[in-house]
Scaffold this motif. Structure first.
Motif, short mmCIF file in Angstrom:
data_model
loop_
_atom_site.label_atom_id
_atom_site.label_comp_id
_atom_site.label_asym_id
_atom_site.label_seq_id
_atom_site.Cartn_x
_atom_site.Cartn_y
_atom_site.Cartn_z
N MET A 167 0.84 -1.20 0.00
CA MET A 167 0.00 0.00 0.00
C MET A 167 0.87 1.24 0.00
SD MET A 167 -3.04 1.28 2.56
CE MET A 167 -4.41 0.45 1.76
N PHE A 168 1.89 1.26 0.85
CA PHE A 168 2.75 2.43 0.91
C PHE A 168 3.72 2.49 -0.26
CE2 PHE A 168 1.16 2.45 5.24
CZ PHE A 168 0.90 3.79 5.42
N ALA A 228 -2.29 -7.83 -3.23
CA ALA A 228 -1.22 -7.07 -2.58
C ALA A 228 -0.71 -7.75 -1.31
CB ALA A 228 -1.72 -5.66 -2.24
N ALA A 229 -1.62 -8.29 -0.51
CA ALA A 229 -1.22 -8.92 0.75
C ALA A 229 -0.94 -10.41 0.60
CB ALA A 229 -2.28 -8.69 1.82
N MET A 252 -8.07 -4.46 1.73
CA MET A 252 -8.23 -3.06 1.38
C MET A 252 -7.01 -2.49 0.68
SD MET A 252 -10.49 -0.68 1.30
CE MET A 252 -11.76 -0.54 2.57
N ALA A 253 -5.84 -3.07 0.89
CA ALA A 253 -4.66 -2.59 0.17
C ALA A 253 -4.87 -2.63 -1.33
CB ALA A 253 -3.43 -3.42 0.56
N ASP A 254 -5.67 -3.58 -1.79
CA ASP A 254 -5.88 -3.72 -3.23
C ASP A 254 -6.70 -2.58 -3.83
OD1 ASP A 254 -4.56 -6.32 -3.91
OD2 ASP A 254 -5.89 -6.98 -2.30
N THR A 255 -7.48 -1.90 -3.02
CA THR A 255 -8.21 -0.76 -3.57
C THR A 255 -7.25 0.36 -3.94
OG1 THR A 255 -8.63 0.20 -1.38
CG2 THR A 255 -10.33 -1.27 -2.29
N TYR A 256 -6.14 0.45 -3.23
CA TYR A 256 -5.16 1.49 -3.56
C TYR A 256 -4.15 1.00 -4.58
CZ TYR A 256 -2.40 5.63 -3.39
OH TYR A 256 -1.76 6.79 -3.77
N TYR A 259 -4.08 -9.08 -12.70
CA TYR A 259 -4.47 -8.42 -11.44
C TYR A 259 -5.63 -7.46 -11.69
CZ TYR A 259 -3.76 -5.53 -7.19
OH TYR A 259 -3.90 -4.84 -6.01
N ALA A 260 -5.52 -6.64 -12.72
CA ALA A 260 -6.59 -5.70 -13.04
C ALA A 260 -7.89 -6.42 -13.35
CB ALA A 260 -6.18 -4.82 -14.21
N ASP A 261 -7.81 -7.52 -14.04
CA ASP A 261 -9.02 -8.28 -14.36
C ASP A 261 -9.69 -8.82 -13.10
OD1 ASP A 261 -8.68 -7.83 -17.06
OD2 ASP A 261 -7.82 -9.81 -17.48
#
Length: 208
Positions: free
Chosen positions: A98-99, A148-149, A155-159, A182-184
């Motif tokens: 995320m960061f 992401a995790a 929620m990290a994936d929303t960013y 990933y985008a799909d």
């Protein structure tokens, strides 16, 4: 009154936070602005006059959160029943990526878009190294991990996902098999589709 008030512009980074609001199932109302008519009163919420901003009406207190990554994680924290927070084994990757997306990726993409060239001898001090290194680092992670995790959506994936989907859409990052897959995975999510539909309708109304 809704629990959250969301201040945004339809065609902006506010789309990142709206997606998070829908993933969290948050009770929110939005205040829509545009780039030319943002009221001076908004500066009391964000002195930088930037969007998005989220106000949490929490009992007899109002809490203001700005910066999309912070807003999204705050929503995960305030809606723990949604399973959007990392578990003990996912936490390191959750915060790392995320960061990373909010720092090196954002800096690398914007620097390239602005035409700011980092001399090779200064790459160690640029914060993101080089554009190619920052992008390939994220792509390599997503080639080995679905999210992401790790193996599940958080929620990290929303960013992180917003950086990837926007980058692919506007061609600020090159499509790789990992980025496309990933985008799909993300753009087929119900909350993503709901949130994007709201902003698409608002943009169409504004243009009309």
């Amino acid at each position: 009154m809704a629990e959250f008030t969301f201040y945004t512009v339809a065609m902006s980074r506010g789309q990142i936070a709206r997606w998070a609001l829908h993933e969290a199932g948050a009770d929110y109302g939005h205040v829509m602005m545009d780039w030319g008519t943002r009221p001076d009163s908004y500066k009391a919420i964000n002195p930088m006059n930037k969007v998005p901003a989220l106000v949490h009406h929490h009992g007899d207190h109002d809490h203001v959160v700005t910066e999309a990554a912070a807003i999204n994680h705050y929503l995960a924290e305030t809606h723990p029943d949604k399973g959007l927070l990392p578990d003990a084994h996912e936490k390191a990757s959750y915060f790392r990526w995320m960061f990373f997306a909010a720092g090196p990726i954002e800096q690398a993409v914007m620097s390239k878009a602005m035409g700011w060239e980092v001399p090779p001898e200064r790459s160690a001090t640029s914060g993101f190294g080089t554009f190619d290194l920052a992008i390939s680092t994220l792509s390599d992670w997503l080639a080995a991990n679905d999210f992401a995790a790790g193996s599940r959506f958080t929620m990290a994936d929303t960013y992180v996902g917003s950086q990837v989907t926007w980058g692919l859409q506007f061609r600020t990052i090159e499509e790789t098999p990992a980025f496309k897959a990933y985008a799909d995975r993300l753009t087929n999510r119900e909350a993503y589709i709901e949130a994007k539909a709201i902003d698409a309708k608002l943009m169409a109304q504004s243009e009309g």
